[in-house]
Enzyme design. Structure first.
Site, PDB file in Angstrom:
ATOM      1  N   CYS A  11       0.816  -1.220   0.000  1.00  0.00           N
ATOM      2  CA  CYS A  11       0.000   0.000   0.000  1.00  0.00           C
ATOM      3  C   CYS A  11       0.846   1.265   0.000  1.00  0.00           C
ATOM      4  O   CYS A  11       2.012   1.259   0.399  1.00  0.00           O
ATOM      5  CB  CYS A  11      -0.904   0.003   1.223  1.00  0.00           C
ATOM      6  SG  CYS A  11      -2.247   1.211   1.115  1.00  0.00           S
ATOM      7  N   ASP A 135      -6.267  -3.432  11.144  1.00  0.00           N
ATOM      8  CA  ASP A 135      -5.097  -2.576  11.248  1.00  0.00           C
ATOM      9  C   ASP A 135      -4.964  -2.127  12.688  1.00  0.00           C
ATOM     10  O   ASP A 135      -5.876  -2.338  13.513  1.00  0.00           O
ATOM     11  CB  ASP A 135      -5.292  -1.369  10.302  1.00  0.00           C
ATOM     12  CG  ASP A 135      -4.010  -0.625   9.988  1.00  0.00           C
ATOM     13  OD1 ASP A 135      -4.070   0.308   9.167  1.00  0.00           O
ATOM     14  OD2 ASP A 135      -2.954  -0.972  10.558  1.00  0.00           O
TER      15      ASP A 135
HETATM   16  O1  LIG Z   1      -0.879   4.555   4.215  1.00  0.00           O
HETATM   17  C1  LIG Z   1      -1.359   5.585   4.695  1.00  0.00           C
HETATM   18  O2  LIG Z   1      -0.758   6.693   4.690  1.00  0.00           O
HETATM   19  C2  LIG Z   1      -2.751   5.578   5.278  1.00  0.00           C
HETATM   20  C3  LIG Z   1      -3.294   6.780   5.742  1.00  0.00           C
HETATM   21  C4  LIG Z   1      -4.573   6.767   6.283  1.00  0.00           C
HETATM   22  C5  LIG Z   1      -5.334   5.601   6.334  1.00  0.00           C
HETATM   23  C6  LIG Z   1      -4.798   4.397   5.856  1.00  0.00           C
HETATM   24  C7  LIG Z   1      -3.503   4.391   5.336  1.00  0.00           C
HETATM   25  N1  LIG Z   1      -2.947   3.191   4.897  1.00  0.00           N
HETATM   26  C8  LIG Z   1      -3.764   2.037   4.920  1.00  0.00           C
HETATM   27  C9  LIG Z   1      -3.125   0.745   4.664  1.00  0.00           C
HETATM   28  O3  LIG Z   1      -3.791  -0.147   4.130  1.00  0.00           O
HETATM   29  C10 LIG Z   1      -1.760   0.440   5.226  1.00  0.00           C
HETATM   30  O4  LIG Z   1      -1.134  -0.494   4.380  1.00  0.00           O
HETATM   31  C11 LIG Z   1      -1.951  -0.157   6.606  1.00  0.00           C
HETATM   32  O5  LIG Z   1      -2.439   0.864   7.462  1.00  0.00           O
HETATM   33  C12 LIG Z   1      -0.653  -0.730   7.162  1.00  0.00           C
HETATM   34  O6  LIG Z   1       0.308   0.278   7.219  1.00  0.00           O
HETATM   35  P1  LIG Z   1       1.744  -0.054   7.901  1.00  0.00           P
HETATM   36  O7  LIG Z   1       1.489  -0.276   9.375  1.00  0.00           O
HETATM   37  O8  LIG Z   1       2.568   1.171   7.616  1.00  0.00           O
HETATM   38  O9  LIG Z   1       2.282  -1.292   7.222  1.00  0.00           O
END
Ligand SMILES: O=C(O)c1ccccc1NCC(=O)[C@H](O)[C@H](O)COP(=O)(O)O
Length: 223
Positions: A11, A135
């Site tokens: 993502c 999440d």
């Molecule tokens: O990625 C972002 O900036 C974000 C911002 C606001 C809401 C969701 C967002 N990302 C969503 C996703 O699906 C991410 O992959 C997920 O939260 C996992 O993130 P990470 O902990 O950094 O792997």
């Protein structure tokens, strides 16, 4: 339910070279973020250009947080994502109103999502979702790099009407195999754990993450 392998969504991509790195490494889907406060935010023109770089057989997931309906529809019309991801407090009616497949994210540990029964009650409102994404709870809604207590999924994972479970939140090459072995999710989702900077993915970290997913699957197959 067990799956032959764990699917992977990467993502928060912002560059065509990162899309090709994800595809080469075997990712099943790439996520485009349309949340204005995100450091990974894409504008419509940038997203259209990126969409053109996505090769066949890799899905595009468009991510929103409590967005106006017209903004979601504009992305559907102009970017043509295969899947929507609603990562805020969106109602079942709102999510279904676009007539487009969607994932609903649940930020575990948030007020009202801090016990297994509460999580089960919340997800059951979204039985029409193509998947439930779990999440961690963070002020920025997501992409935080933070993990959550997997035991919060104890009620969901055994529910007979459970939708495919996507595990997210602080995953990386060092942790994802153990999470797969513990939870046997339908898919995993990663952003921070494969980055060198917000929105800038590392090909080496992507490749390491995909190898770790395969190791987790291998251990899973061995029981
Ligand atoms: O990625 C972002 O900036 C974000 C911002 C606001 C809401 C969701 C967002 N990302 C969503 C996703 O699906 C991410 O992959 C997920 O939260 C996992 O993130 P990470 O902990 O950094 O792997």
């Amino acid at each position: 339910m067990s799956y032959p392998r764990t699917r992977v969504k990467i993502c928060g991509l912002t560059r065509p070279q990162d899309i090709m790195a994800a595809a080469r490494a075997g990712a099943d889907a790439v996520g485009f973020v349309f949340y204005p406060q995100s450091s990974r935010l894409l504008g419509l023109e940038q997203a259209r250009s990126l969409r053109a770089a996505v090769p066949a057989f890799v899905d595009v997931v468009a991510l929103f947080v409590n967005a106006p309906s017209q903004d979601v529809q504009a992305v559907i019309d102009q970017v043509r994502p295969g899947l929507l991801q609603f990562h805020g407090d969106e109602s079942p009616e709102y999510c279904a109103s676009f007539g487009h497949p969607y994932m609903r994210a649940f930020r575990l540990g948030a007020p009202g999502l801090d016990t297994p029964p509460a999580v089960l009650s919340a997800v059951r409102q979204h039985g029409a979702a193509a998947a439930w994404l779990f999440d961690s709870y963070s002020q920025g809604y997501g992409g935080s790099g933070k993990t959550f207590d997997l035991s919060l999924l104890d009620a969901v994972r055994h529910a007979p009407d459970c939708r495919p479970v996507v595990l997210a939140g602080g995953l990386n090459a060092e942790t994802v195999a153990a999470s797969i072995r513990e939870l046997h999710p339908y898919a995993v989702d990663v952003s921070s754990g494969v980055e060198s900077a917000p929105g800038i993915k590392s090909e080496e970290k992507i490749e390491a993450f995909m190898r770790a997913v395969a190791q987790g699957d291998g251990a899973r197959a061995d029981g």
